[in-house]
Motif scaffolding. Structure first.
Motif, mmCIF file in Angstrom:
data_model
loop_
_atom_site.group_PDB
_atom_site.id
_atom_site.type_symbol
_atom_site.label_atom_id
_atom_site.label_comp_id
_atom_site.label_asym_id
_atom_site.label_seq_id
_atom_site.Cartn_x
_atom_site.Cartn_y
_atom_site.Cartn_z
ATOM 1 N N THR A 32 0.847 -1.193 0.000
ATOM 2 C CA THR A 32 0.000 0.000 0.000
ATOM 3 C C THR A 32 0.883 1.244 0.000
ATOM 4 N N PRO A 33 0.393 2.322 -0.596
ATOM 5 C CA PRO A 33 -0.869 2.386 -1.335
ATOM 6 C C PRO A 33 -0.745 1.737 -2.703
ATOM 7 N N THR A 34 -1.836 1.204 -3.203
ATOM 8 C CA THR A 34 -1.933 0.741 -4.585
ATOM 9 C C THR A 34 -3.066 1.509 -5.244
ATOM 10 N N LEU A 35 -2.745 2.188 -6.341
ATOM 11 C CA LEU A 35 -3.703 3.054 -7.011
ATOM 12 C C LEU A 35 -4.127 2.443 -8.338
ATOM 13 N N PHE A 36 -5.388 2.638 -8.700
ATOM 14 C CA PHE A 36 -5.914 2.235 -9.995
ATOM 15 C C PHE A 36 -6.526 3.452 -10.668
ATOM 16 N N PHE A 37 -6.050 3.735 -11.877
ATOM 17 C CA PHE A 37 -6.549 4.879 -12.627
ATOM 18 C C PHE A 37 -7.673 4.444 -13.556
ATOM 19 N N ASN A 38 -8.374 5.417 -14.122
ATOM 20 C CA ASN A 38 -9.571 5.142 -14.904
ATOM 21 C C ASN A 38 -9.298 4.258 -16.119
ATOM 22 N N ASP A 39 -8.062 4.285 -16.638
ATOM 23 C CA ASP A 39 -7.713 3.449 -17.792
ATOM 24 C C ASP A 39 -7.222 2.065 -17.378
ATOM 25 N N GLY A 40 -7.296 1.754 -16.082
ATOM 26 C CA GLY A 40 -6.918 0.438 -15.589
ATOM 27 C C GLY A 40 -5.497 0.328 -15.081
ATOM 28 N N ARG A 41 -4.688 1.362 -15.341
ATOM 29 C CA ARG A 41 -3.292 1.279 -14.903
ATOM 30 C C ARG A 41 -3.188 1.216 -13.389
ATOM 31 N N ARG A 42 -2.228 0.416 -12.943
ATOM 32 C CA ARG A 42 -1.988 0.225 -11.512
ATOM 33 C C ARG A 42 -0.625 0.805 -11.145
ATOM 34 N N VAL A 43 -0.565 1.493 -10.025
ATOM 35 C CA VAL A 43 0.690 2.005 -9.497
ATOM 36 C C VAL A 43 0.754 1.652 -8.017
ATOM 37 N N THR A 44 1.835 1.030 -7.616
ATOM 38 C CA THR A 44 2.016 0.657 -6.211
ATOM 39 C C THR A 44 3.060 1.558 -5.570
ATOM 40 N N GLY A 45 2.725 2.092 -4.406
ATOM 41 C CA GLY A 45 3.662 2.941 -3.678
ATOM 42 C C GLY A 45 3.379 4.417 -3.871
ATOM 43 N N TRP A 46 4.035 5.208 -3.059
ATOM 44 C CA TRP A 46 3.883 6.664 -3.151
ATOM 45 C C TRP A 46 4.500 7.177 -4.439
ATOM 46 N N ILE A 47 3.829 8.140 -5.055
ATOM 47 C CA ILE A 47 4.370 8.787 -6.252
ATOM 48 C C ILE A 47 4.281 10.300 -6.065
ATOM 49 N N PRO A 48 5.209 11.051 -6.660
ATOM 50 C CA PRO A 48 5.192 12.515 -6.517
ATOM 51 C C PRO A 48 3.911 13.113 -7.076
ATOM 52 N N ALA A 49 3.553 14.287 -6.580
ATOM 53 C CA ALA A 49 2.295 14.929 -6.952
ATOM 54 C C ALA A 49 2.198 15.185 -8.447
ATOM 55 N N ASP A 50 3.303 15.604 -9.076
ATOM 56 C CA ASP A 50 3.245 15.903 -10.504
ATOM 57 C C ASP A 50 3.003 14.647 -11.325
ATOM 58 N N LYS A 51 3.593 13.534 -10.921
ATOM 59 C CA LYS A 51 3.379 12.268 -11.615
ATOM 60 C C LYS A 51 1.956 11.774 -11.398
ATOM 61 N N LEU A 52 1.443 11.971 -10.203
ATOM 62 C CA LEU A 52 0.070 11.583 -9.885
ATOM 63 C C LEU A 52 -0.907 12.338 -10.782
ATOM 64 N N ARG A 53 -0.711 13.644 -10.905
ATOM 65 C CA ARG A 53 -1.605 14.454 -11.748
ATOM 66 C C ARG A 53 -1.509 14.045 -13.213
ATOM 67 N N LYS A 54 -0.276 13.758 -13.675
ATOM 68 C CA LYS A 54 -0.110 13.370 -15.075
ATOM 69 C C LYS A 54 -0.815 12.039 -15.371
ATOM 70 N N LEU A 55 -0.666 11.060 -14.482
ATOM 71 C CA LEU A 55 -1.321 9.774 -14.670
ATOM 72 C C LEU A 55 -2.841 9.943 -14.678
ATOM 73 N N LEU A 56 -3.333 10.804 -13.820
ATOM 74 C CA LEU A 56 -4.773 11.050 -13.769
ATOM 75 C C LEU A 56 -5.250 11.728 -15.045
ATOM 76 N N ASP A 57 -4.483 12.698 -15.529
ATOM 77 C CA ASP A 57 -4.837 13.395 -16.774
ATOM 78 C C ASP A 57 -4.807 12.436 -17.960
ATOM 79 N N ASP A 58 -3.784 11.587 -18.030
ATOM 80 C CA ASP A 58 -3.640 10.652 -19.138
ATOM 81 C C ASP A 58 -4.718 9.587 -19.161
ATOM 82 N N ALA A 59 -5.335 9.348 -18.002
ATOM 83 C CA ALA A 59 -6.320 8.267 -17.888
ATOM 84 C C ALA A 59 -7.723 8.694 -18.275
ATOM 85 N N ARG A 60 -7.901 9.894 -18.750
ATOM 86 C CA ARG A 60 -9.240 10.369 -19.113
ATOM 87 C C ARG A 60 -9.846 9.542 -20.235
#
Length: 235
Positions: free
Chosen positions: A207-235
């Motif tokens: 933990t944490p394990t995150l799932f974005f709207n496009d199904g991508r999974r990320v495990t562990g803490w990620i920097p805020a800018d990377k988090l926002r980019k993954l969220l934007d890309d998953a639209r």
């Protein structure tokens, strides 16, 4: 017989010279691409085109031009400084968002809530707590929070207390962002066992394990800018 022996000797010397030349090429490429790292040795491996490099106290495996590198079991594309293993794992471990058991999570809506992000979190996980302030700054997203207490009984008791509270989001935020544990114990039925069972089936081991709207999974803490980019890309 003597001629055959001479031929074999010449062929052996030819291959030996080629190996030395290739090892020199690898050394030069390493020094050009990583000038701050001292290369201690380069050795050809039994696999054609793959070389062992001992540098900085680590063993690396590279191709002759050092375009690719294997470090601690991960394949790196040197030019992009990209972890190709991580990129492939995100594809291979992806889960369609609507296949997540969203009914077992509680929701936190930010802005209009049009975008979606789900994450599995343990109440005692330090990296989960580190992630929370960055999640709170996201815009126009619905967060699906899965209680995933895998760090012991205390985590389970806190997770149960959160689920059984009258305002789960408020109690969660107080605990994860301010360090204030739930004031009352959880005495209701919870979906925690079902969540943990789902997580184990999906190989969620940290933990944490995150799932974005496009199904991508990320495990562990990620920097805020990377988090926002993954969220934007998953639209």
């Amino acid at each position: 017989m003597l001629d055959k022996m001479r031929l074999c000797l010449c062929v052996g010397l030819l291959f030996s010279s080629a190996a030395v030349a290739s090892e020199a090429t690898v050394t030069q490429a390493m020094q050009a691409k990583y000038p701050g790292i001292q290369v201690e040795s380069v050795t050809q491996t039994p696999i054609a085109g793959i070389y062992e490099v001992f540098a900085g106290g680590e063993v690396l495996y590279v191709d002759e031009n050092v375009d690719y590198m294997i470090v601690q079991g991960r394949l790196i594309e040197v030019g992009r400084r990209a972890d190709l293993t991580e990129e492939r794992l995100r594809v291979l471990t992806a889960v369609k968002f609507d296949q997540l058991p969203l009914d077992l999570a509680f929701r936190k809506v930010l802005g209009n809530g049009k975008r979606r992000l789900a994450y599995f979190s343990d109440p005692n996980c330090p990296y989960c707590k580190k992630l929370e302030p960055d999640l709170a700054k996201l815009e126009n997203v619905t967060l699906y929070i899965f209680l995933y207490p895998v760090l012991g009984q205390n985590s389970y008791e806190k997770a149960k207390a959160v689920w059984c509270s009258s305002d789960r989001v408020k109690v969660w935020d107080e605990m994860m962002r301010k360090g204030n544990p739930p004031k009352t114990a959880g005495t209701c039925d919870t979906p925690i066992e079902k969540i943990v069972a789902f997580g184990r089936r999906q190989g969620i081991t940290g933990t944490p394990t995150l799932f974005f709207n496009d199904g991508r999974r990320v495990t562990g803490w990620i920097p805020a800018d990377k988090l926002r980019k993954l969220l934007d890309d998953a639209r």
